[in-house]
Design an enzyme around this catalytic site. Structure first.
Site, PDB file in Angstrom:
ATOM      1  N   ARG A 137       0.859  -1.202   0.000  1.00  0.00           N
ATOM      2  CA  ARG A 137       0.000   0.000   0.000  1.00  0.00           C
ATOM      3  C   ARG A 137       0.887   1.242   0.000  1.00  0.00           C
ATOM      4  NH1 ARG A 137      -1.500   2.071   4.446  1.00  0.00           N
ATOM      5  NH2 ARG A 137      -2.138   0.177   5.512  1.00  0.00           N
TER       6      ARG A 137
ATOM      7  N   TYR B 292     -15.976  17.324 -16.000  1.00  0.00           N
ATOM      8  CA  TYR B 292     -16.464  15.948 -16.138  1.00  0.00           C
ATOM      9  C   TYR B 292     -17.588  15.707 -15.112  1.00  0.00           C
ATOM     10  CZ  TYR B 292     -16.397  10.870 -15.518  1.00  0.00           C
ATOM     11  OH  TYR B 292     -16.763   9.553 -15.381  1.00  0.00           O
TER      12      TYR B 292
ATOM     13  N   ASP C 133      -6.613  18.697 -14.970  1.00  0.00           N
ATOM     14  CA  ASP C 133      -7.000  17.364 -15.429  1.00  0.00           C
ATOM     15  C   ASP C 133      -6.535  17.263 -16.884  1.00  0.00           C
ATOM     16  OD1 ASP C 133      -8.298  15.155 -16.514  1.00  0.00           O
ATOM     17  OD2 ASP C 133     -10.131  15.447 -15.356  1.00  0.00           O
TER      18      ASP C 133
ATOM     19  N   LYS D  25      -7.764   6.124 -19.697  1.00  0.00           N
ATOM     20  CA  LYS D  25      -7.986   6.643 -21.044  1.00  0.00           C
ATOM     21  C   LYS D  25      -6.722   6.488 -21.904  1.00  0.00           C
ATOM     22  CE  LYS D  25     -11.939   7.391 -19.257  1.00  0.00           C
ATOM     23  NZ  LYS D  25     -11.996   8.155 -18.073  1.00  0.00           N
TER      24      LYS D  25
HETATM   25  N1  PLP Z   1     -11.441  13.206 -15.783  1.00  0.00           N
HETATM   26  C1  PLP Z   1     -11.953  13.085 -17.030  1.00  0.00           C
HETATM   27  C2  PLP Z   1     -11.764  14.204 -17.999  1.00  0.00           C
HETATM   28  C3  PLP Z   1     -12.654  11.930 -17.394  1.00  0.00           C
HETATM   29  O1  PLP Z   1     -13.167  11.842 -18.635  1.00  0.00           O
HETATM   30  C4  PLP Z   1     -12.810  10.889 -16.440  1.00  0.00           C
HETATM   31  C5  PLP Z   1     -13.552   9.648 -16.786  1.00  0.00           C
HETATM   32  O2  PLP Z   1     -14.208   9.560 -17.795  1.00  0.00           O
HETATM   33  C6  PLP Z   1     -12.270  11.058 -15.151  1.00  0.00           C
HETATM   34  C7  PLP Z   1     -11.587  12.212 -14.873  1.00  0.00           C
HETATM   35  C8  PLP Z   1     -12.446   9.989 -14.090  1.00  0.00           C
HETATM   36  O3  PLP Z   1     -11.620   8.912 -14.343  1.00  0.00           O
HETATM   37  P1  PLP Z   1     -11.926   7.377 -13.899  1.00  0.00           P
HETATM   38  O4  PLP Z   1     -13.116   6.933 -14.669  1.00  0.00           O
HETATM   39  O5  PLP Z   1     -10.663   6.654 -14.241  1.00  0.00           O
HETATM   40  O6  PLP Z   1     -12.185   7.391 -12.424  1.00  0.00           O
END
Ligand code: PLP
Length: 385
Positions: A51, A103, A175, A200
């Site tokens: 961890r 998001y 992000d 992604k």
């Molecule tokens: N940030 C963006 C721009 C996203 O498109 C997503 C998920 O689609 C996330 C964060 C969250 O990521 P996760 O689905 O891996 O938790």
């Protein structure tokens, strides 16, 4: 050669290779052990418990820190875990400002935590000088940026916002999921923290859910590392292994996919059944100039609004063969998403309307298939609606 001078493509291919403690295996083996044998009582070791620190997760963290040009990285269980980790830097009296069109799940999570008084929260417009001025009318402790935004690809000026944040002692967090560090490096533009849903483009094969946070200083990394370990937000070794494997081909994938995306955006923009195309690579896009100055490419994500209504969108998606209806993005395969009923459903109708998420809007994650097949799939589906 000094590691600092290596190009990003070299970093992702070379990270962790030939580690002398791993039998000089060229590819570092996956280390699943949850615990490690210690030499003697009272003697600290780098690896004691997974961890806290795990060799496979460390390899991915090192690669991420290198390609984002940061001090260090924390690998998390998901993109949402990465954001959860970051907001643990805030105290209840601190103000976080975030884009009103971020998001959908980030929007929902931040709202729910603010309701529980973990921090104060204001959703703001970061896409105009006036909006930025208003956003900073109260002094924030942290500024969250998501550029290009999901799903209508609004572009926020990272340099300008980070400079304003710095002037008032706030941290800038970006992000960077939609572009990956191959196309945008927020830390070099003044941000303090950059994070990803590695689910992604970084993993890129739609078979891992993961996240990561990269910081520009040791001080910030120490704090995040403490919280990642304390809260147990860390990514699993096997997921890290797969993500590192995906990362090796990041540059090739991203460049091929964005080439395809531009050709698709151009075709859609001139199609009579399309009312609007959101792709920062098109000169008609409101954020084109800023995108061209702060990005190294326009990415593989675009959104398209069809003339008609939700039923038109439904019929269009049903007529597609290659673009699959799915939530995620950034894989080698092309996907299509209906944000109003999928990724952005948790925003609620009012916030969706403000963010420009209409019922006939569709988001495309363009893959690396042959462009002629992708164009023909889309043209065929447009002819069917
Ligand atoms: N940030 C963006 C721009 C996203 O498109 C997503 C998920 O689609 C996330 C964060 C969250 O990521 P996760 O689905 O891996 O938790």
């Amino acid at each position: 050669m000094d590691k600092k001078n290596r190009k990003r493509r070299t970093c992702v291919v070379q990270a962790g290779l030939g580690d002398p403690v791993n039998y000089r295996a060229v590819i570092p083996p996956l280390c699943l052990s949850s615990t490690f044998q210690m030499d003697e009582i009272g003697k600290k070791a780098v690896h004691e418990y997974s961890r806290t620190r795990n060799p496979t997760r460390d390899h991915l963290a090192q690669a991420m820190a290198e390609i984002e040009k940061g001090y260090g990285a924390c690998v998390t269980a998901s993109g949402m875990a990465a954001l959860t980790l970051i907001v643990h830097l805030l105290n209840p009296e601190d103000l976080l400002i975030a884009p009103y069109d971020c998001y959908g799940r980030s929007y929902r999570m931040l709202s729910a935590l603010a309701e529980k008084k973990h921090f104060r929260l204001k959703f703001v417009d970061q896409y105009s000088a006036k909006g930025i001025e208003e956003a900073f009318s109260e002094t924030p402790k942290m500024v969250l940026i998501e550029t290009p935004s999901n799903p209508v690809m609004r572009i926020a000026d990272i340099k300008a916002i980070a400079a304003k944040a710095k002037a008032c002692g706030a941290l800038t967090v970006v992000d960077n999921t939609f572009l990956s560090p191959m196309l945008q490096q927020p830390l070099t533009l003044g941000a303090d923290i950059v994070y990803h849903s590695t689910t992604k483009f970084l993993n890129g094969h739609s078979d891992v859910v993961g996240g990561c946070v990269v910081t520009n200083t040791k001080e910030l990394w120490d704090q995040l590392d403490f919280w990642a370990n304390s809260l147990g937000l860390i990514g699993a070794p096997f997921d890290s292994y797969l993500t590192l494997r995906g990362l090796r081909t990041l540059e090739l994938r991203v460049h091929r996919a964005q080439e395809n995306a531009l050709a698709i955006a151009q075709m859609l923009e001139s199609h009579p059944k399309v009312s609007k195309v959101y792709y920062p690579g098109l000169p008609s896009h409101a954020g084109h100039t800023i995108a061209a100055s702060q990005q190294e490419g326009f990415g593989a994500m675009l959104s398209v609004e069809l003339k008609g209504d939700q039923d038109t969108a439904r019929r269009f998606v049903a007529a597609l063969n290659l673009f699959r209806l799915a939530q995620s993005l950034g894989g080698t395969e092309s996907l299509i998403n209906h944000p109003a009923s999928m990724t952005h459903v948790s925003m609620g109708p009012e916030a969706r309307e403000k963010a420009g998420v209409t019922d006939q809007l569709l988001r495309l994650s363009v893959g690396i298939e042959h462009i002629e097949d992708l164009l023909s799939d889309l043209r065929g589906a447009l002819a069917a609606v």
